[in-house]
Design a protein around this motif. Structure first.
Motif, mmCIF file in Angstrom:
data_model
loop_
_atom_site.group_PDB
_atom_site.id
_atom_site.type_symbol
_atom_site.label_atom_id
_atom_site.label_comp_id
_atom_site.label_asym_id
_atom_site.label_seq_id
_atom_site.Cartn_x
_atom_site.Cartn_y
_atom_site.Cartn_z
ATOM 1 N N PHE A 169 1.078 4.493 1.162
ATOM 2 C CA PHE A 169 0.357 5.289 2.149
ATOM 3 C C PHE A 169 1.093 6.585 2.449
ATOM 4 O O PHE A 169 2.321 6.669 2.345
ATOM 5 N N SER A 170 0.306 7.596 2.810
ATOM 6 C CA SER A 170 0.895 8.881 3.180
ATOM 7 C C SER A 170 1.285 8.899 4.659
ATOM 8 O O SER A 170 2.211 9.604 5.053
ATOM 9 N N VAL A 215 0.840 -1.199 0.000
ATOM 10 C CA VAL A 215 0.000 0.000 0.000
ATOM 11 C C VAL A 215 0.875 1.248 0.000
ATOM 12 O O VAL A 215 1.738 1.417 0.866
ATOM 13 N N GLU A 236 0.545 6.437 8.693
ATOM 14 C CA GLU A 236 -0.143 5.392 9.433
ATOM 15 C C GLU A 236 -0.930 6.026 10.577
ATOM 16 O O GLU A 236 -0.457 6.953 11.243
ATOM 17 N N ASN A 266 -5.120 -2.102 8.588
ATOM 18 C CA ASN A 266 -3.875 -2.863 8.508
ATOM 19 C C ASN A 266 -3.875 -4.012 9.507
ATOM 20 O O ASN A 266 -3.837 -5.175 9.120
ATOM 21 N N PHE A 285 -3.975 2.490 7.432
ATOM 22 C CA PHE A 285 -3.205 3.240 6.443
ATOM 23 C C PHE A 285 -4.079 4.357 5.891
ATOM 24 O O PHE A 285 -5.240 4.113 5.524
ATOM 25 N N GLU A 286 -3.539 5.562 5.823
ATOM 26 C CA GLU A 286 -4.151 6.607 5.006
ATOM 27 C C GLU A 286 -3.362 6.638 3.697
ATOM 28 O O GLU A 286 -2.163 6.947 3.697
ATOM 29 N N THR A 287 -4.010 6.278 2.607
ATOM 30 C CA THR A 287 -3.299 6.110 1.345
ATOM 31 C C THR A 287 -3.069 7.445 0.661
ATOM 32 O O THR A 287 -3.702 8.458 0.987
#
Length: 377
Positions: A183-184, A181, A186, A264, A254-256
């Motif tokens: 992600f930007s 993923v 967690e 997660n 996760f912030e994608t």
């Protein structure tokens, strides 16, 4: 008041002791070894995998709860059959113990997760990589924590040793594989739930990992007002209710990069991402967990300040402990709260944490880092 028994003698059990005393709850601990972090409340030392040992411990308490999720299902279900109150129960805990079961159940609940698969051979893993690569994440379904049992790979051969271990067990078995993923950041959302369904939520937090281990937590997560916090809260409530969890539940997220929020991992106990709440919320996670498992009304989880930070103390001078440097740390910032796990330092080992609250997250984070650095040099 009900007597609480905690299986596992680690730092999480240790940090339940003070709120248990404040609530007037007798507390006992089944520790794996003498001198465990929760030695202050240890009433039995023994193997949590041995049914008779666990039965002997359970006979001394009214409610059994956990410092970790590793007690075998057979032991848990035998306790329930004996009439022991186990919270969270085995039907819930199985999803924290087995990542494959967890992914299947979250899918049934319609919750957002990374693309994943169950793979029992290098060929199946290679097929997944061809669809979701070039990089994927492979996990052992059981037992992994703090980055253990997790690999980012590009080729199926990189998991050959894990497949070989499965074959040696003689029982078959599969690995969990997930898309990698992008992600930007967690996040983690903590929620507490009573047996009857009452729920309390802390703010969603941002977590920073170092070598697979949680290093820093900022609460609330910066720039999380609105959709992010609402989505995280809705997911956590859906998990707590859908899995019938009693106690504290941590949902790691996760912030994608494209703005999605994905589940997660799950933990059904107090969690590293909630340590900030000890000193940063009206009701911290350890008190709240005890309230939930003995079925007391839940406390107010509201933050005490606009920003709260937790920094893990990882490692430090070999053979020393955090209290050896308390004088320097306390002099540097009298507002910082110092939490020792009563462990001697070694590289990468969690030996304690520092919390600090204030009005400005960046300033609080910098000040907390400075205090934690006292224990590392």
């Amino acid at each position: 008041m009900k007597r609480v028994g905690v299986i596992g003698g680690g730092q999480l059990a240790r940090m339940m002791i003070a709120p248990a005393v404040e609530l007037g709850l007798p507390i006992g601990v089944l520790a794996e070894a003498e001198g465990a972090p929760a030695a202050l409340a240890t009433t039995l030392v023994g193997d949590y995998r041995d049914l008779e040992t666990v039965r002997a411990f359970a006979a001394t308490v009214d409610v059994v709860t956990f410092d970790h999720e590793h007690v075998p299902q057979a032991v848990l279900r035998a306790l329930v059959a004996d009439g022991v109150v186990v919270r969270p129960g085995p039907d819930a805990l199985q999803y924290a113990q087995d990542k494959l079961l967890m992914r299947e159940r979250l899918g049934e609940l319609g919750l957002p997760v990374p693309a994943w698969g169950r793979v029992a051979s290098p060929e199946e893993l290679a097929a997944f990589i061809s669809r979701h690569g070039p990089r994927v994440v492979v996990k052992t379904p059981r037992g992994g924590y703090d980055g253990k049992g997790v690999r980012v790979i590009e080729h199926a051969a990189e998991a050959d040793d894990w497949f070989a271990s499965l074959a040696e067990d003689g029982n078959g078995g599969s690995l969990l594989v997930e898309e990698f993923v992008e992600f930007s950041r967690e996040l983690a959302q903590l929620v507490a739930r009573r047996p009857g369904g009452e729920i309390a939520l802390w703010p969603v937090v941002e977590t920073v990992q170092k070598d697979g281990v949680c290093a820093e937590v900022v609460a609330p997560a910066p720039a999380s007002d609105g959709p992010v916090s609402e989505t995280a809260a809705a997911i956590a409530v859906a998990v707590a209710e859908g899995l019938d969890v009693t106690g504290v539940l941590a949902v790691e997220l996760f912030e994608t990069v494209d703005g999605r929020v994905l589940v997660n991992e799950l933990a059904m106990r107090p969690h590293n991402s909630g340590h900030w709440s000890q000193d940063g919320a009206v009701t911290g996670q350890f008190e709240q967990h005890l309230r939930a498992v003995v079925d007391l009304p839940l406390g107010d989880p509201s933050p005490l300040a606009p920003a709260a930070v937790m920094i893990n103390v990882l490692g430090g001078p070999e053979g020393q402990s955090m209290p050896d440097r308390y004088d320097r740390a306390a002099a540097l910032n009298p507002s910082a709260k110092l939490h020792s796990y009563d462990k001697l330092s070694r590289p990468g080992r969690k030996v304690g944490h520092v919390t600090l609250i204030g009005d400005d997250a960046e300033r609080v984070l910098a000040d907390a880092r400075a205090v934690a650095a006292v224990f590392a040099d």
